[in-house]
Design an enzyme around this catalytic site. Structure first.
Site, PDB file in Angstrom:
ATOM      1  CG  PHE A 106      -2.041   0.950   1.332  1.00 33.77           C
ATOM      2  CD1 PHE A 106      -2.607   1.142   0.142  1.00 33.77           C
ATOM      3  CD2 PHE A 106      -2.016   1.802   2.144  1.00 33.77           C
ATOM      4  CE1 PHE A 106      -4.017   1.883  -0.092  1.00 33.77           C
ATOM      5  CE2 PHE A 106      -3.578   3.254   1.978  1.00 33.77           C
ATOM      6  CZ  PHE A 106      -3.816   2.855   1.452  1.00 33.77           C
ATOM      7  CB  SER A 174       2.029  -4.605   2.974  1.00 35.20           C
ATOM      8  OG  SER A 174       1.243  -4.299   4.048  1.00 35.20           O
ATOM      9  CG  MET A 175      -2.589  -4.036   0.942  1.00 32.86           C
ATOM     10  SD  MET A 175      -3.695  -2.286   0.974  1.00 32.86           S
ATOM     11  CE  MET A 175      -4.642  -2.034   2.263  1.00 32.86           C
ATOM     12  CD1 TRP A 199      -2.480  -5.577   7.040  1.00 29.77           C
ATOM     13  CD2 TRP A 199      -4.179  -5.189   4.675  1.00 29.77           C
ATOM     14  NE1 TRP A 199      -3.793  -4.435   6.874  1.00 29.77           N
ATOM     15  CE2 TRP A 199      -5.174  -4.430   6.019  1.00 29.77           C
ATOM     16  CE3 TRP A 199      -4.690  -5.510   3.703  1.00 29.77           C
ATOM     17  CZ2 TRP A 199      -5.887  -3.746   5.551  1.00 29.77           C
ATOM     18  CZ3 TRP A 199      -5.750  -4.935   3.551  1.00 29.77           C
ATOM     19  CH2 TRP A 199      -6.387  -4.152   4.468  1.00 29.77           C
ATOM     20  CG  ASP A 220       3.588  -6.895  10.151  1.00 23.11           C
ATOM     21  OD1 ASP A 220       3.149  -5.401  10.462  1.00 23.11           O
ATOM     22  OD2 ASP A 220       3.429  -7.807   9.613  1.00 23.11           O
ATOM     23  CG  HIS A 252       4.382  -4.213   7.251  1.00 25.88           C
ATOM     24  ND1 HIS A 252       3.803  -5.467   7.381  1.00 25.88           N
ATOM     25  CD2 HIS A 252       4.175  -3.550   7.065  1.00 25.88           C
ATOM     26  CE1 HIS A 252       3.037  -5.310   6.112  1.00 25.88           C
ATOM     27  NE2 HIS A 252       2.997  -4.114   6.009  1.00 25.88           N
TER      28      HIS A 252
END
Length: 305
Positions: A106, A174-175, A199, A220, A252
């Site tokens: 993101f 992540s995303m 995520w 994280d 993270h």
């Protein structure tokens, strides 16, 4: 026994053939040995036709670069994804390679995952690190763009002839990691997925049929392992080739810069399942033990397929 008596047969030395006959027999023996040797090499190649690069060692999989020289080319934005960079082995002497698409998280650009491009390519993969159509794209959109990037690589890119389109994988941070799960769910033919501190609002992935290594981080706070990486892993089918690596003392953002532990196990997973290279099984099974860099590692061993 007198001094002139012949020695017993058990003590007699076998005589070597002499002259032309001996030379012919010796040559035949050498040729037979070479034939056996070449046959062994051929049998090994037939058993693992997708092996690329020398036999791996701990040093080689932890190294910043592998055995292949790497070239790169820039990809313009398309309707399917936001452009990117392709890293690929310069040599074509080993035939085709598997390919991997990697997405950032993101608000991030491809620069967040770019370190993985040349590192994996130098070990024998074609790799594309992508920008997304919007830095605000959610995981499902990032998954679609990872698949679009793979389609671009195999169908229209300048390196398409270097790629085996049946040997493809996805990664993401992540995303982008959540996106790699989305991509694996949507395209079961993928050979490997490696979500990095992923995520996603979807916590269960029973539909995934792709061998998946999920990497979490114990520190994280953006995608805590208790609500992201761990439930993602436990929801995967129990019979699937799957693994969960939790980084020790990491946050993270750990996968967004050069990280030996992330690279070592990601590479081993991609090699094992995209290339079906069982030489890398030794780094995944038995399961790696907790260490200064590994909080825990779970998975099923030995791997199948």
């Amino acid at each position: 026994m007198s001094a002139s008596a012949p020695a017993p047969e058990s003590a007699a030395r076998p005589r070597r053939p002499r002259g032309r006959l001996g030379a012919l027999l010796a040559t035949a023996a050498v040729l037979a040995g070479l034939t056996t040797s070449f046959t062994g090499v051929a049998d090994a190649a037939a058993a693992n036709p997708y092996e690329r690069g020398p036999a791996p060692t701990t040093a080689s999989i932890e190294a910043a670069r592998g055995s292949y020289a790497v070239s790169q080319t820039t990809v313009a934005r398309t309707s399917g994804f936001g452009g990117g960079t392709v890293y690929y082995p310069t040599s074509t002497s080993d035939g085709t390679f598997g390919a991997v698409a990697i997405a950032p998280g993101f608000t991030a650009s491809q620069s967040a995952v770019s370190w993985l491009g040349p590192r994996l390519a130098s070990q024998g993969f074609v790799v594309i690190t992508i920008d997304t159509l919007s830095t605000l794209d959610q995981p499902a959109a990032r998954g679609d763009q990872l698949l679009a990037a793979l389609d671009y690589l195999t169908q229209s890119s300048s390196v398409r002839t270097r790629i085996d389109s049946t040997r493809l994988g996805v990664m993401g941070h992540s995303m982008g990691g959540g996106g790699s799960l989305e991509a694996a769910k949507d395209r079961p033919s993928l050979q490997a997925a490696v979500p990095l501190t992923p995520w996603n609002t979807d916590k269960t992935w029973p539909e995934v049929q792709t061998p998946t290594l999920i990497v979490g981080a114990d520190g994280d706070t953006v995608a805590p392992v208790s609500s992201h990486a761990e439930p993602f892993y436990t929801s995967l089918p129990s019979a699937l080739n799957r693994a969960y690596l939790e980084l020790n003392g990491a946050t993270h953002s750990a996968p967004t810069s050069s990280n030996t532990t992330v690279a070592k196990y990601s590479l081993s997973w991609l090699k094992r399942f995209i290339d079906n290279d069982t030489r890398y099984e030794q780094f995944l099974c038995p399961l790696p033990a907790a260490s200064a860099t590994i909080e825990e590692y779970r998975g099923n061993c030995p791997h199948t397929g």
